[in-house]
Write a protein that holds these residues in place. Structure first.
Motif, PDB file in Angstrom:
ATOM      1  N   ASN A 199       0.834  -1.192   0.000  1.00 40.86           N
ATOM      2  CA  ASN A 199       0.000   0.000   0.000  1.00 40.86           C
ATOM      3  C   ASN A 199       0.875   1.250   0.000  1.00 40.86           C
ATOM      4  O   ASN A 199       1.780   1.388   0.825  1.00 40.86           O
ATOM      5  CB  ASN A 199      -0.909   0.022   1.231  1.00 40.86           C
ATOM      6  CG  ASN A 199      -1.993  -1.039   1.171  1.00 40.86           C
ATOM      7  OD1 ASN A 199      -2.582  -1.278   0.121  1.00 40.86           O
ATOM      8  ND2 ASN A 199      -2.242  -1.699   2.292  1.00 40.86           N
ATOM      9  N   TYR A 200       0.591   2.139  -0.936  1.00 44.33           N
ATOM     10  CA  TYR A 200       1.336   3.385  -1.009  1.00 44.33           C
ATOM     11  C   TYR A 200       0.429   4.457  -1.626  1.00 44.33           C
ATOM     12  O   TYR A 200      -0.602   4.167  -2.236  1.00 44.33           O
ATOM     13  CB  TYR A 200       2.615   3.219  -1.841  1.00 44.33           C
ATOM     14  CG  TYR A 200       2.397   2.891  -3.303  1.00 44.33           C
ATOM     15  CD1 TYR A 200       2.294   3.903  -4.262  1.00 44.33           C
ATOM     16  CD2 TYR A 200       2.297   1.569  -3.739  1.00 44.33           C
ATOM     17  CE1 TYR A 200       2.092   3.620  -5.593  1.00 44.33           C
ATOM     18  CE2 TYR A 200       2.097   1.268  -5.063  1.00 44.33           C
ATOM     19  CZ  TYR A 200       2.000   2.293  -5.992  1.00 44.33           C
ATOM     20  OH  TYR A 200       1.791   1.994  -7.321  1.00 44.33           O
ATOM     21  N   LEU A 201       0.819   5.707  -1.462  1.00 44.30           N
ATOM     22  CA  LEU A 201       0.112   6.803  -2.104  1.00 44.30           C
ATOM     23  C   LEU A 201       1.089   7.550  -2.992  1.00 44.30           C
ATOM     24  O   LEU A 201       2.299   7.432  -2.838  1.00 44.30           O
ATOM     25  CB  LEU A 201      -0.510   7.743  -1.065  1.00 44.30           C
ATOM     26  CG  LEU A 201       0.407   8.415  -0.035  1.00 44.30           C
ATOM     27  CD1 LEU A 201       1.002   9.716  -0.589  1.00 44.30           C
ATOM     28  CD2 LEU A 201      -0.365   8.738   1.254  1.00 44.30           C
ATOM     29  N   ASN A 202       0.565   8.293  -3.929  1.00 40.74           N
ATOM     30  CA  ASN A 202       1.407   9.127  -4.774  1.00 40.74           C
ATOM     31  C   ASN A 202       1.405  10.541  -4.218  1.00 40.74           C
ATOM     32  O   ASN A 202       0.353  11.147  -4.009  1.00 40.74           O
ATOM     33  CB  ASN A 202       0.898   9.123  -6.213  1.00 40.74           C
ATOM     34  CG  ASN A 202       1.078   7.762  -6.881  1.00 40.74           C
ATOM     35  OD1 ASN A 202       0.117   7.072  -7.174  1.00 40.74           O
ATOM     36  ND2 ASN A 202       2.320   7.371  -7.105  1.00 40.74           N
ATOM     37  N   GLY A 203       2.597  11.059  -3.952  1.00 34.80           N
ATOM     38  CA  GLY A 203       2.712  12.379  -3.363  1.00 34.80           C
ATOM     39  C   GLY A 203       2.385  13.503  -4.333  1.00 34.80           C
ATOM     40  O   GLY A 203       1.989  13.267  -5.473  1.00 34.80           O
ATOM     41  N   LYS A 204       2.570  14.727  -3.896  1.00 32.76           N
ATOM     42  CA  LYS A 204       2.307  15.899  -4.733  1.00 32.76           C
ATOM     43  C   LYS A 204       3.146  15.874  -6.003  1.00 32.76           C
ATOM     44  O   LYS A 204       2.727  16.383  -7.042  1.00 32.76           O
ATOM     45  CB  LYS A 204       2.599  17.178  -3.948  1.00 32.76           C
ATOM     46  CG  LYS A 204       1.575  17.507  -2.865  1.00 32.76           C
ATOM     47  CD  LYS A 204       1.885  18.838  -2.214  1.00 32.76           C
ATOM     48  CE  LYS A 204       0.810  19.225  -1.214  1.00 32.76           C
ATOM     49  NZ  LYS A 204       1.090  20.536  -0.577  1.00 32.76           N
ATOM     50  N   THR A 205       4.334  15.276  -5.911  1.00 28.01           N
ATOM     51  CA  THR A 205       5.222  15.214  -7.072  1.00 28.01           C
ATOM     52  C   THR A 205       5.006  13.959  -7.894  1.00 28.01           C
ATOM     53  O   THR A 205       5.642  13.788  -8.929  1.00 28.01           O
ATOM     54  CB  THR A 205       6.688  15.257  -6.609  1.00 28.01           C
ATOM     55  OG1 THR A 205       6.948  14.106  -5.792  1.00 28.01           O
ATOM     56  CG2 THR A 205       6.974  16.518  -5.820  1.00 28.01           C
ATOM     57  N   GLY A 206       4.134  13.076  -7.416  1.00 30.93           N
ATOM     58  CA  GLY A 206       3.859  11.827  -8.116  1.00 30.93           C
ATOM     59  C   GLY A 206       4.690  10.650  -7.669  1.00 30.93           C
ATOM     60  O   GLY A 206       4.455   9.522  -8.102  1.00 30.93           O
ATOM     61  N   TRP A 220       4.989   9.979   7.223  1.00 35.84           N
ATOM     62  CA  TRP A 220       5.798  10.065   6.011  1.00 35.84           C
ATOM     63  C   TRP A 220       6.122  11.525   5.679  1.00 35.84           C
ATOM     64  O   TRP A 220       5.438  12.446   6.133  1.00 35.84           O
ATOM     65  CB  TRP A 220       5.103   9.415   4.815  1.00 35.84           C
ATOM     66  CG  TRP A 220       3.730   9.969   4.522  1.00 35.84           C
ATOM     67  CD1 TRP A 220       2.530   9.484   4.979  1.00 35.84           C
ATOM     68  CD2 TRP A 220       3.410  11.123   3.723  1.00 35.84           C
ATOM     69  NE1 TRP A 220       1.485  10.253   4.521  1.00 35.84           N
ATOM     70  CE2 TRP A 220       1.999  11.265   3.747  1.00 35.84           C
ATOM     71  CE3 TRP A 220       4.166  12.038   2.998  1.00 35.84           C
ATOM     72  CZ2 TRP A 220       1.340  12.283   3.067  1.00 35.84           C
ATOM     73  CZ3 TRP A 220       3.511  13.068   2.324  1.00 35.84           C
ATOM     74  CH2 TRP A 220       2.117  13.181   2.354  1.00 35.84           C
ATOM     75  N   PHE A 221       7.186  11.715   4.886  1.00 32.39           N
ATOM     76  CA  PHE A 221       7.603  13.031   4.422  1.00 32.39           C
ATOM     77  C   PHE A 221       7.984  12.941   2.943  1.00 32.39           C
ATOM     78  O   PHE A 221       8.609  11.966   2.518  1.00 32.39           O
ATOM     79  CB  PHE A 221       8.811  13.543   5.210  1.00 32.39           C
ATOM     80  CG  PHE A 221       8.502  13.922   6.635  1.00 32.39           C
ATOM     81  CD1 PHE A 221       8.264  15.244   6.985  1.00 32.39           C
ATOM     82  CD2 PHE A 221       8.456  12.952   7.625  1.00 32.39           C
ATOM     83  CE1 PHE A 221       7.980  15.591   8.292  1.00 32.39           C
ATOM     84  CE2 PHE A 221       8.173  13.289   8.940  1.00 32.39           C
ATOM     85  CZ  PHE A 221       7.933  14.617   9.276  1.00 32.39           C
ATOM     86  N   GLU A 222       7.620  13.953   2.184  1.00 33.67           N
ATOM     87  CA  GLU A 222       7.970  14.053   0.766  1.00 33.67           C
ATOM     88  C   GLU A 222       8.890  15.263   0.591  1.00 33.67           C
ATOM     89  O   GLU A 222       8.593  16.344   1.101  1.00 33.67           O
ATOM     90  CB  GLU A 222       6.709  14.222  -0.073  1.00 33.67           C
ATOM     91  CG  GLU A 222       6.958  14.293  -1.567  1.00 33.67           C
ATOM     92  CD  GLU A 222       5.655  14.477  -2.356  1.00 33.67           C
ATOM     93  OE1 GLU A 222       5.692  14.350  -3.580  1.00 33.67           O
ATOM     94  OE2 GLU A 222       4.614  14.758  -1.709  1.00 33.67           O
ATOM     95  N   CYS A 223      10.000  15.070  -0.102  1.00 36.54           N
ATOM     96  CA  CYS A 223      11.020  16.123  -0.180  1.00 36.54           C
ATOM     97  C   CYS A 223      11.515  16.347  -1.602  1.00 36.54           C
ATOM     98  O   CYS A 223      11.544  15.426  -2.412  1.00 36.54           O
ATOM     99  CB  CYS A 223      12.230  15.756   0.691  1.00 36.54           C
ATOM    100  SG  CYS A 223      11.863  15.423   2.426  1.00 36.54           S
ATOM    101  N   ILE A 275       8.197  19.005   1.126  1.00 31.20           N
ATOM    102  CA  ILE A 275       7.098  19.491   0.297  1.00 31.20           C
ATOM    103  C   ILE A 275       5.760  19.204   0.971  1.00 31.20           C
ATOM    104  O   ILE A 275       4.848  20.012   0.972  1.00 31.20           O
ATOM    105  CB  ILE A 275       7.114  18.819  -1.089  1.00 31.20           C
ATOM    106  CG1 ILE A 275       8.385  19.170  -1.843  1.00 31.20           C
ATOM    107  CG2 ILE A 275       5.884  19.208  -1.900  1.00 31.20           C
ATOM    108  CD1 ILE A 275       8.527  18.400  -3.139  1.00 31.20           C
ATOM    109  N   ASP A 276       5.679  18.008   1.544  1.00 33.03           N
ATOM    110  CA  ASP A 276       4.440  17.565   2.177  1.00 33.03           C
ATOM    111  C   ASP A 276       4.779  16.497   3.198  1.00 33.03           C
ATOM    112  O   ASP A 276       5.876  15.913   3.182  1.00 33.03           O
ATOM    113  CB  ASP A 276       3.484  17.012   1.118  1.00 33.03           C
ATOM    114  CG  ASP A 276       2.032  16.954   1.594  1.00 33.03           C
ATOM    115  OD1 ASP A 276       1.737  17.488   2.687  1.00 33.03           O
ATOM    116  OD2 ASP A 276       1.197  16.372   0.864  1.00 33.03           O
ATOM    117  N   HIS A 277       3.853  16.240   4.096  1.00 34.54           N
ATOM    118  CA  HIS A 277       4.048  15.179   5.093  1.00 34.54           C
ATOM    119  C   HIS A 277       2.690  14.744   5.615  1.00 34.54           C
ATOM    120  O   HIS A 277       1.684  15.440   5.440  1.00 34.54           O
ATOM    121  CB  HIS A 277       4.942  15.652   6.245  1.00 34.54           C
ATOM    122  CG  HIS A 277       4.462  16.891   6.942  1.00 34.54           C
ATOM    123  ND1 HIS A 277       3.562  16.858   7.989  1.00 34.54           N
ATOM    124  CD2 HIS A 277       4.759  18.193   6.731  1.00 34.54           C
ATOM    125  CE1 HIS A 277       3.336  18.093   8.399  1.00 34.54           C
ATOM    126  NE2 HIS A 277       4.044  18.923   7.653  1.00 34.54           N
TER     127      HIS A 277
END
Length: 234
Positions: free
Chosen positions: A94-101, A112-115, A134-136
């Motif tokens: 299971n995973y999600l796609n962040g703002k950057t994809g 989680w953190f997206e950088c 970028i997002d978390h």
């Protein structure tokens, strides 16, 4: 020297992921730390030989998921002991796609953190990537993060060869000089997890005192998912 001193340094355990085009990559990391608060930035340390390292350089993006103390050992095995060059680590995860994809693993994770990459430094066997958040997101508010100490002492796991904390197991034993426990010990030939009959496998519900030969046929290594045929008696 006593190599146990290295293991007194505190670490967490994380899944670092990224994507470049249609190529996805991810690996188990124990080196993630915050370096600034304004703007919030994190540093990760990646082995130069890792498939994911090249993808981060290409995409200039990465995410990391903070693993739970109740993390599925098979998930750690997939991301920690297999290569994304010839294995889809995200299949069945299971995973999600962040703002950057880029993919962000949510299985067995508490946050989680997206950088986005802002700096990188080559340091010997590894590359240090510094990314701005970028997002978390928070997945499990009351979940306990998995520490490397818990992973090593309770789950009996060792660092993968490409980890910055990797030390050959034979070297550790030779220097420490600790005698073997007077018990049946079988070792996984993939990740070096040791099954000790005196301790059993609490993660899989195997009671202390259970002989390796008496384990169920479908029992697998709690760290990397290897079956019983890949264990050898110590």
């Amino acid at each position: 020297m006593n190599f146990e001193s290295y293991f007194k340094i505190s670490y967490g355990l994380y899944i670092v992921t990224t994507q470049s085009g249609n190529k996805r990559g991810g690996y188990i990391a124990n080196t993630v730390f915050q370096v600034t608060s304004n703007p919030p930035q994190f540093a990760i340390s990646c082995n130069k030989d890792n498939y994911t390292t090249g993808l981060i350089k290409e995409s200039e993006l990465f995410s990391f998921s903070i693993l739970s103390e109740k993390a599925n050992p098979a998930l750690i095995g997939n991301f920690g002991y297999k290569s994304g060059r010839d294995f889809d680590k995200f299949e069945g995860v299971n995973y999600l796609n962040g703002k950057t994809g880029i993919p962000i693993v949510t299985d067995s994770s508490v946050a989680w953190f997206e950088c986005k990459l802002v700096q990188s430094y080559e340091v010997g066997s590894h590359v240090i990537f510094i990314g701005e958040v970028i997002d978390h997101g928070l997945i499990e508010e009351k979940g306990k993060p998995l520490t490397y100490s818990y992973y090593r002492e309770v789950l009996k796991g060792y660092s993968p060869k490409n980890a910055p904390t990797y030390i050959e197991k034979e070297v550790i034993e030779a220097v420490a000089g600790d005698p073997k426990l007077q018990a049946e010990v079988w070792q996984c030939q993939l990740c070096h997890y040791e099954y000790e009959s005196a301790k059993g496998d609490p993660i899989s519900g195997i009671k202390p005192g259970t002989s390796f030969l008496d384990l169920p046929d479908d029992w697998v290594c709690p760290i990397c998912g290897a079956d019983k045929s890949l264990f050898e008696k110590e």
